[in-house]
Design a protein around this motif. Sequence first.
Motif, PDB file in Angstrom:
ATOM      1  N   LYS A 263     -11.516 -16.003   8.251  1.00 31.66           N
ATOM      2  CA  LYS A 263     -11.135 -14.790   7.707  1.00 31.66           C
ATOM      3  C   LYS A 263      -9.911 -14.323   8.322  1.00 31.66           C
ATOM      4  N   ILE A 264      -9.022 -13.698   7.734  1.00 35.64           N
ATOM      5  CA  ILE A 264      -7.990 -12.842   8.196  1.00 35.64           C
ATOM      6  C   ILE A 264      -7.773 -11.493   7.670  1.00 35.64           C
ATOM      7  N   ILE A 265      -7.618 -10.370   8.719  1.00 38.76           N
ATOM      8  CA  ILE A 265      -7.462  -8.824   8.274  1.00 38.76           C
ATOM      9  C   ILE A 265      -6.104  -8.490   9.241  1.00 38.76           C
ATOM     10  N   THR A 266      -5.464  -7.774   8.518  1.00 36.04           N
ATOM     11  CA  THR A 266      -4.208  -7.083   9.370  1.00 36.04           C
ATOM     12  C   THR A 266      -4.336  -5.629   9.256  1.00 36.04           C
ATOM     13  N   LYS A 267      -3.592  -4.888  10.124  1.00 42.63           N
ATOM     14  CA  LYS A 267      -3.667  -3.516  10.265  1.00 42.63           C
ATOM     15  C   LYS A 267      -2.424  -2.874  10.729  1.00 42.63           C
ATOM     16  N   THR A 268      -1.529  -2.309  10.449  1.00 43.70           N
ATOM     17  CA  THR A 268      -0.485  -1.620  11.426  1.00 43.70           C
ATOM     18  C   THR A 268      -0.430  -0.114  10.731  1.00 43.70           C
ATOM     19  N   ASP A 269       0.053   0.472  11.948  1.00 44.65           N
ATOM     20  CA  ASP A 269       0.106   2.092  11.892  1.00 44.65           C
ATOM     21  C   ASP A 269       1.293   2.427  12.683  1.00 44.65           C
ATOM     22  N   THR A 270       1.736   3.664  12.156  1.00 45.69           N
ATOM     23  CA  THR A 270       3.153   4.253  12.734  1.00 45.69           C
ATOM     24  C   THR A 270       2.928   4.485  14.136  1.00 45.69           C
ATOM     25  N   GLY A 271       1.777   5.206  14.634  1.00 43.74           N
ATOM     26  CA  GLY A 271       1.319   5.703  15.634  1.00 43.74           C
ATOM     27  C   GLY A 271       1.899   7.142  15.784  1.00 43.74           C
ATOM     28  N   PRO A 272       1.202   7.860  17.009  1.00 40.58           N
ATOM     29  CA  PRO A 272       1.633   9.201  16.922  1.00 40.58           C
ATOM     30  C   PRO A 272       2.803   9.788  17.456  1.00 40.58           C
ATOM     31  N   SER A 273       3.690   8.941  18.090  1.00 38.03           N
ATOM     32  CA  SER A 273       4.963   9.209  18.689  1.00 38.03           C
ATOM     33  C   SER A 273       6.072   8.673  17.762  1.00 38.03           C
ATOM     34  N   ARG A 274       6.155   8.041  16.927  1.00 39.11           N
ATOM     35  CA  ARG A 274       7.223   7.612  16.155  1.00 39.11           C
ATOM     36  C   ARG A 274       7.336   8.135  14.703  1.00 39.11           C
ATOM     37  N   GLN A 275       8.455   8.184  14.100  1.00 35.13           N
ATOM     38  CA  GLN A 275       8.824   8.968  12.859  1.00 35.13           C
ATOM     39  C   GLN A 275       8.452   7.612  11.671  1.00 35.13           C
ATOM     40  N   ARG A 276       8.597   6.353  12.134  1.00 35.46           N
ATOM     41  CA  ARG A 276       8.674   5.521  10.960  1.00 35.46           C
ATOM     42  C   ARG A 276       8.110   4.271  11.537  1.00 35.46           C
ATOM     43  N   ASN A 277       7.602   3.321  10.850  1.00 33.87           N
ATOM     44  CA  ASN A 277       6.924   2.018  11.411  1.00 33.87           C
ATOM     45  C   ASN A 277       8.025   0.846  11.118  1.00 33.87           C
ATOM     46  N   GLU A 278       8.361   0.270  12.410  1.00 34.43           N
ATOM     47  CA  GLU A 278       9.144  -0.863  12.156  1.00 34.43           C
ATOM     48  C   GLU A 278       8.749  -2.260  12.364  1.00 34.43           C
ATOM     49  N   ASP A 279       7.086  -2.052  12.355  1.00 36.35           N
ATOM     50  CA  ASP A 279       6.384  -3.331  12.510  1.00 36.35           C
ATOM     51  C   ASP A 279       6.329  -3.793  10.896  1.00 36.35           C
ATOM     52  N   ALA A 280       5.874  -5.067  11.122  1.00 36.54           N
ATOM     53  CA  ALA A 280       5.410  -5.505   9.880  1.00 36.54           C
ATOM     54  C   ALA A 280       4.314  -6.568  10.048  1.00 36.54           C
ATOM     55  N   CYS A 281       3.685  -7.060   8.710  1.00 33.76           N
ATOM     56  CA  CYS A 281       2.722  -7.982   9.136  1.00 33.76           C
ATOM     57  C   CYS A 281       2.290  -8.695   7.699  1.00 33.76           C
ATOM     58  N   SER A 282       1.542  -9.922   8.052  1.00 36.06           N
ATOM     59  CA  SER A 282       1.117 -10.680   6.630  1.00 36.06           C
ATOM     60  C   SER A 282      -0.130 -11.056   7.188  1.00 36.06           C
ATOM     61  N   PRO A 283      -0.956 -11.281   6.220  1.00 37.03           N
ATOM     62  CA  PRO A 283      -1.048 -10.404   4.927  1.00 37.03           C
ATOM     63  C   PRO A 283      -0.692  -9.091   4.893  1.00 37.03           C
ATOM     64  N   PRO A 284      -0.298  -8.318   3.815  1.00 35.40           N
ATOM     65  CA  PRO A 284      -0.173  -6.918   3.977  1.00 35.40           C
ATOM     66  C   PRO A 284      -1.295  -6.064   4.639  1.00 35.40           C
ATOM     67  N   SER A 285      -1.105  -5.082   5.278  1.00 36.43           N
ATOM     68  CA  SER A 285      -1.781  -4.362   6.069  1.00 36.43           C
ATOM     69  C   SER A 285      -3.253  -3.723   5.298  1.00 36.43           C
ATOM     70  N   GLY A 286      -4.272  -4.041   5.672  1.00 35.11           N
ATOM     71  CA  GLY A 286      -5.413  -3.703   5.145  1.00 35.11           C
ATOM     72  C   GLY A 286      -5.900  -4.883   4.198  1.00 35.11           C
ATOM     73  N   THR A 287      -5.187  -5.894   3.910  1.00 38.00           N
ATOM     74  CA  THR A 287      -5.791  -7.019   3.099  1.00 38.00           C
ATOM     75  C   THR A 287      -6.717  -8.113   3.978  1.00 38.00           C
TER      76      THR A 287
END
Length: 754
Positions: A263-287
């Motif tokens: 089983k695989i799950i991903t999660k990405t978040d901008t965080g409290p101090s950044r204006q945009r999210n430069e991270d990326a993941c596969s599978p897409p976040s929340g999948t």
Amino acid sequence: MENDAATLYCPNENCQAANPLTHKFCQRCSTPLPKHYLWAVVDSPSVGSPGEILADRYLVLDKFVLLDTKPGLLALTPELENLQPLKAYLRLIPYRLHVPQVYGVLFVADGSSHREILLLEKPPVLVDDTIQQVHLCSELTTAWRDATSMRQLNWLWQIAHLWQPLASEGVASSLLDSYVLRTEGSLVRLLDLRFDAATSPELPQLGEFWQQLVSDAKPAITEFVDQVSLSLIQGEINSTDQLIGVLDRGLAGLGRSQTPTIKIITKTDTGPSRQRNEDACSPPSGTLINKPPQPTALAIVCDGIGGHEGGNVASNLAIETIQQQVQQLTKVPYDHIDPSLLLNDLDKAVAIANDKISQRNDLENRQGRQRMGTTLVMALPVAHEMYITHVGDSRAYWITRHGCYQVTLDDDVASREVRLGYAIYREAVQQSAAGSLVQALGMGPSTSLHPTSGRFMLDEDAVFLLTSDGLSDFDRVEEYWETEILPVLVGETNIVNVADRLVEIANTKNGHDNVTVALVHYQVQYWEPEITIKAIITDSSSAKTGDFTSTASATLLSSPNQKTQVIPEKEPVKTSIPLQWIVPLILVVAAGAIGFFLKQLRSPSGLFTIFSNPIQTLNPTIEPTPTPRSLANLSPGWVIKTNKEIPFGNNQLLPRGTFLEVIEKKSNPKPASGNFSVSMQVCANKSIPTPANTNNPAGTSSVPSNSKPLPQPVLLDLSQLNPIAVSVLQSNVPNPCTTGRQPAVTEPTDSSPT
């Protein structure tokens, strides 16, 4: 042993409250309380009595096991120049999954003198936190009889992979010492390193050690282990590559009795101090991905570099490119995959992603810190194996019921300094620019990129955590794995909830960056096969190819001659050139090449120009990684320095501090020696004392009256050149030898030896 008087001090510098040893969090500020269990390397029956506290911080739990009660403070660090054996630990940091690393030193008063005790972190010990009792993990020879056939071969496979790296550092004897060789679940782990004698052990001695295991091997592999050990003894298996190939085929046969669920799950978040999210993941976040029914499972985490102008572009471009490449690789059935070729193909997939990002930078004329890039870490489970590839400082952790293990080594300045033997890690990370990256995707051509790919045999349930530094900074994974991730393995929670919780921890405890996590939950069912596995011994010339076929390698080849080249995904259309154009075209190309050559000759830097492309996550700097010099790869023109008097020739001595330049390495003329001799030219202006006058203290500059000149050249047996007796000067150290070969030389204060 429980000690009511002993307390564990909070590492939070604003708190530092004393806590009971049984607490996991500070009772005043809720900061996690790390427990650093240490192995003391000391030449005595014990380091102290259980319950005793040494140096006002180290609690003795067992004969050689200590607990640091002040984990927030740096330990004392030794002078590396005076402790050559420490360099082996440091240079083996890429293998810290198996080899403990240096924590610091403990100075203990012993009458009028002081003892310097080496402390190693994360030794193979079992701890009962409730009563603070510790036990050493079982010796491999003891644990062997109760292990499954899959685990037994897995242990041998790990030893085979460790043999060459340890042999190059003169510590292969560690793998033949049943007391040192321990097991922690499926992992082979060493208590400490045992340095080789004058003659290093060879593969036949490994075969003799393994022969002792045959009687307790599981029925399915008894004949296999017997065949392999005898082939080692008789020299039919004469290289570690050949040995690993044989073990790979054995494990592939056993792997048919193992059924994994992934089983695989991903999660990405901008965080409290950044204006945009430069991270990326596969599978897409929340999948959430399940295999089966999905035919393949791949997890990728990328942390973009370059700000809003390109970090997110680079990370997403890397994800897209690698997904396309890996899809081709996973179409091949597992039993037709050569693991070494698959590792190469993963590296090539990363190279293609790198060149696409780099070409984008070139097209947009991005230079220096304006170039966009990304870190990368990915996990590809294939049957009973996990393939991990990474570049940069995004990390992979392997969590089992036995512990949490970081399986990637950051591509940063601190790790590079340790790998070269220049500093202890806990000290290196305190230096300025320690977190500066030395490589990332997109900062230059793939010819200068060195991704790290490795594979891990899985014979038990595990969780692999891939994460950007938004979570891994400040040791958050080490602090929270036991309370947040371990429950997955005992069925108390699921990876979807854990992913959400880890992102929350990253945002509340760190909060300085974007955060991305991927969790790969690997569950296994294994039954002992009824068939007997036989060893297929191929000769060394075919050991790497074995009985497998390649995996789409031809589609991943790249040209090293272009600045940045994106590999075409389809066969390019061939075009023809009219015959009458060929001769003029050749003349134009030749004239241009000659002009470029003449221009380079006139430039101050000649034909070679070094380009620096600094990159940034927190403190970015791209720096080249020099190849470390050692006795294992001794080459002509290198310089060694003697650390002690070395006897040679006709009752003569090379004084301590003598510099010698290597002329050549050749077979030992002595009959049946099986060794090598090294011919060297003395370049320090010293003399050799004869036996009649050797009372002069080693290292002093006075010359005895009955000395005689150093012979030219000096011929030494390679067995006399060990990491304790001599040091190899690194390429970045000024060469004390001159072309005249006869100058007087002043010893440098820091030779930075290997």
